[in-house]
Design a protein around this motif. Structure first.
Motif, PDB file in Angstrom:
ATOM      1  N   GLY A   1      -0.090  -7.284   2.848  1.00  9.81           N
ATOM      2  CA  GLY A   1      -0.769  -7.522   1.616  1.00  9.81           C
ATOM      3  C   GLY A   1      -0.208  -8.609   0.774  1.00  9.81           C
TER       4      GLY A   1
ATOM      5  N   TRP B   1      -2.367   3.543   5.620  1.00 11.43           N
ATOM      6  CA  TRP B   1      -2.331   2.041   5.233  1.00 11.43           C
ATOM      7  C   TRP B   1      -0.901   1.307   5.091  1.00 11.43           C
ATOM      8  CZ3 TRP B   1      -6.564  -1.617   2.824  1.00 11.43           C
ATOM      9  CH2 TRP B   1      -7.978  -1.145   3.268  1.00 11.43           C
ATOM     10  N   SER B   2      -0.073   2.069   5.077  1.00 14.09           N
ATOM     11  CA  SER B   2       1.379   1.631   4.609  1.00 14.09           C
ATOM     12  C   SER B   2       1.826   0.311   5.651  1.00 14.09           C
ATOM     13  CB  SER B   2       2.262   2.870   4.710  1.00 14.09           C
ATOM     14  OG  SER B   2       2.344   3.460   6.226  1.00 14.09           O
TER      15      SER B   2
ATOM     16  N   TYR C   1       0.931  -1.211   0.052  1.00 13.93           N
ATOM     17  CA  TYR C   1      -0.049  -0.154   0.044  1.00 13.93           C
ATOM     18  C   TYR C   1       0.792   1.142   0.053  1.00 13.93           C
ATOM     19  CZ  TYR C   1      -3.428  -3.643   1.251  1.00 13.93           C
ATOM     20  OH  TYR C   1      -4.601  -4.694   1.281  1.00 13.93           O
TER      21      TYR C   1
ATOM     22  N   PHE D   1      -1.350  -1.719  -4.537  1.00 17.95           N
ATOM     23  CA  PHE D   1      -2.938  -1.163  -4.608  1.00 17.95           C
ATOM     24  C   PHE D   1      -3.036  -0.143  -5.766  1.00 17.95           C
ATOM     25  CE2 PHE D   1      -5.898   2.376  -3.474  1.00 17.95           C
ATOM     26  CZ  PHE D   1      -6.721   1.500  -3.396  1.00 17.95           C
ATOM     27  N   THR D   2      -2.002   0.727  -6.173  1.00 19.98           N
ATOM     28  CA  THR D   2      -2.143   1.599  -7.165  1.00 19.98           C
ATOM     29  C   THR D   2      -2.037   0.894  -8.487  1.00 19.98           C
ATOM     30  OG1 THR D   2       0.265   2.302  -6.878  1.00 19.98           O
ATOM     31  CG2 THR D   2      -1.119   3.717  -5.753  1.00 19.98           C
TER      32      THR D   2
ATOM     33  N   LYS E   1       0.324  -1.970   6.488  1.00 23.64           N
ATOM     34  CA  LYS E   1      -0.478  -3.169   6.383  1.00 23.64           C
ATOM     35  C   LYS E   1       0.171  -4.313   5.654  1.00 23.64           C
ATOM     36  CE  LYS E   1      -5.123  -1.808   7.370  1.00 23.64           C
ATOM     37  NZ  LYS E   1      -6.519  -1.853   6.973  1.00 23.64           N
TER      38      LYS E   1
ATOM     39  N   SER F   1      -9.054  -3.470  -3.862  1.00 26.08           N
ATOM     40  CA  SER F   1      -9.028  -2.608  -5.202  1.00 26.08           C
ATOM     41  C   SER F   1     -10.416  -2.575  -5.967  1.00 26.08           C
ATOM     42  CB  SER F   1      -7.838  -2.897  -6.089  1.00 26.08           C
ATOM     43  OG  SER F   1      -8.214  -4.246  -6.667  1.00 26.08           O
TER      44      SER F   1
ATOM     45  N   VAL G   1      -5.249  -7.820  -2.369  1.00 22.75           N
ATOM     46  CA  VAL G   1      -5.303  -6.504  -3.008  1.00 22.75           C
ATOM     47  C   VAL G   1      -6.384  -6.732  -4.152  1.00 22.75           C
ATOM     48  CG1 VAL G   1      -3.871  -4.818  -4.383  1.00 22.75           C
ATOM     49  CG2 VAL G   1      -2.826  -5.998  -2.536  1.00 22.75           C
TER      50      VAL G   1
ATOM     51  N   ASN H   1       3.592   0.377  -5.590  1.00 22.11           N
ATOM     52  CA  ASN H   1       2.721  -0.560  -4.591  1.00 22.11           C
ATOM     53  C   ASN H   1       1.877  -1.356  -5.530  1.00 22.11           C
ATOM     54  OD1 ASN H   1      -0.040   0.998  -3.958  1.00 22.11           O
ATOM     55  ND2 ASN H   1       1.686   2.628  -3.598  1.00 22.11           N
TER      56      ASN H   1
END
Length: 406
Positions: free
Chosen positions: A154, A149-150, A143, A217-218, A152, A163, A159, A215
């Protein structure tokens, strides 16, 4: 004077146009499992010298499976060709000292620790830049390095869930589904490689880039460029439609007498030709299906009509008939089918690697812009190249205490 190539010369595959383009660059790779290893494998395929730093127990990816081939994880094998493996225990000072010595020799560092861990180990962005001011530093996380959220952890499936990707897969009324291939790991790895290559160009122009924060998520959000943009514009949640496209129909998989065929015939002329090919010309003039918007509004009814027609013939016959009418289509293939496709061999996407334990391994290679490059070295065994670190262009590294030896 020009010459005409012989038939044999014309048929011979050309060398990949990007072969060895990253010769002379060294990458220190602290990443594990999938996204990071994919990004550094891409750099290694392009000629970079990638030194994979593993804990004494090895990359977690070495344990993932089945399948295993002679004890070797295919997950690990598929993501680590063309690299060297060095084991370091970063929990002790001697191991960290060796890591710092390696960083001093590097052009690029890639890490996938949870944010904050690299700093605690003394190999975070600021510390690494102090050792090597021209270092390109790329962090890969779930994240991002900053934000609420950094902290956490994943993984790919989590994700996919957060997402929104799982919300658009499958059929309405069914449990959430995910893409079984680790698609978020893969796209994140490609994004990291893209960012690193841009940074290499920026450095060559005289400006050393800042901390690259890649990351999952992005990357997952960017993967949904079309569907998420549609939602952000209209505020309307997408409707899950199985194999169909949310913006056009016919554009989905239909059951045949022996399988499924995916057909894309939503353009006006192709829609009419499809109706003729199905021996259902009446559908083209049906007021429910005359225009794309009418077909979208009556999608369930259209799917029932088309499926009823497609079930009368096997997939192969439909593909031949539809292609003869210039209708875009393909059989829905499983991996057995894909492996037997002449297209697979013609594309040059596969490469074969010989591993000392696992033997000959066939996998997708680097086929971006040309046929796959031949692998220079197989995926490494754990710590296989520890002894090489005191040879060649690397400076002699500090000796390890017995309690810190990888």
């Amino acid at each position: 004077m020009t010459t005409t190539p012989t038939a044999a010369q014309a048929a011979a595959p050309a060398a990949h146009p990007l072969e060895r383009t990253l010769d002379g660059l060294r990458v220190i790779d602290f990443s594990q499992v999938a996204a990071g290893p994919l990004s550094t494998m891409i750099l290694a395929d392009l000629g970079a010298d990638v030194i994979k730093i593993e804990p004494p127990t090895g990359d977690i990816g070495r344990t993932l499976g089945p399948p295993f081939i002679e004890g070797e994880s295919t997950v690990f094998l598929s993501l680590n060709r063309n690299k060297r493996s060095v084991t370091l225990d970063l929990k002790c000072e001697e191991g960290r000292a060796r890591a710092r010595a390696l960083i001093a020799t590097a052009d690029i560092l890639v890490e996938s620790f949870r944010p904050g861990v690299a700093d605690r180990l003394g190999i975070g962005f600021q510390a690494a830049r102090a050792i090597n001011p021209r270092l390109i530093y790329c962090s890969i996380s779930a994240y991002g390095q900053h934000g609420s959220w950094s902290h956490k952890p994943g993984v790919d499936g989590v994700v996919q869930a957060v997402s929104g990707l799982m919300s658009v897969i499958g059929h309405e009324g069914e449990p959430p589904s995910k893409v079984q291939a680790p698609i978020i790991d893969m796209v994140t790895g490609y994004h990291a490689a893209l960012a690193i290559l841009a940074a290499v160009n920026q450095r060559a122009a005289g400006s050393v880039p800042g901390h690259l924060d890649v990351n999952m998520f992005t990357s997952a959000v960017m993967l949904q460029q079309v569907t998420l943009s549609s939602y952000l514009t209209t505020g309307e949640l997408p409707v899950r439609c199985g194999s169909g496209a949310p913006y056009a129909t016919p554009n989905e998989a239909y059951q045949t007498a022996d399988g499924y065929v995916l057909v894309a015939a939503y353009q006006p002329e192709r829609w009419r030709r499809l109706c003729v090919a199905l021996d259902r010309p009446d559908l083209a003039d049906d007021p429910r299906f005359g225009t794309l918007s009418e077909r979208m509004a009556n999608r369930d009814a259209l799917t029932a009509e088309l499926t009823g027609a497609f079930r009368h013939r096997p997939t192969g016959e439909w593909v031949a008939r539809l292609e003869g009418a210039d209708i875009i289509c393909a059989a829905v293939s499983d991996y057995d089918d894909v492996a037997s496709l002449p297209l697979l061999a013609e594309s040059g996407v596969l490469t074969t690697v010989h591993h000392p334990a696992a033997g000959h391994i066939v996998m997708p290679g680097f086929a971006i812009g040309g046929r796959s490059m031949a692998a220079r070295r197989p995926p490494p065994r754990l710590g296989e190249h520890n002894s090489l670190l005191n040879e060649g262009p690397l400076p002699k590294l500090p000796a390890l205490a017995d309690t810190c030896r990888g």
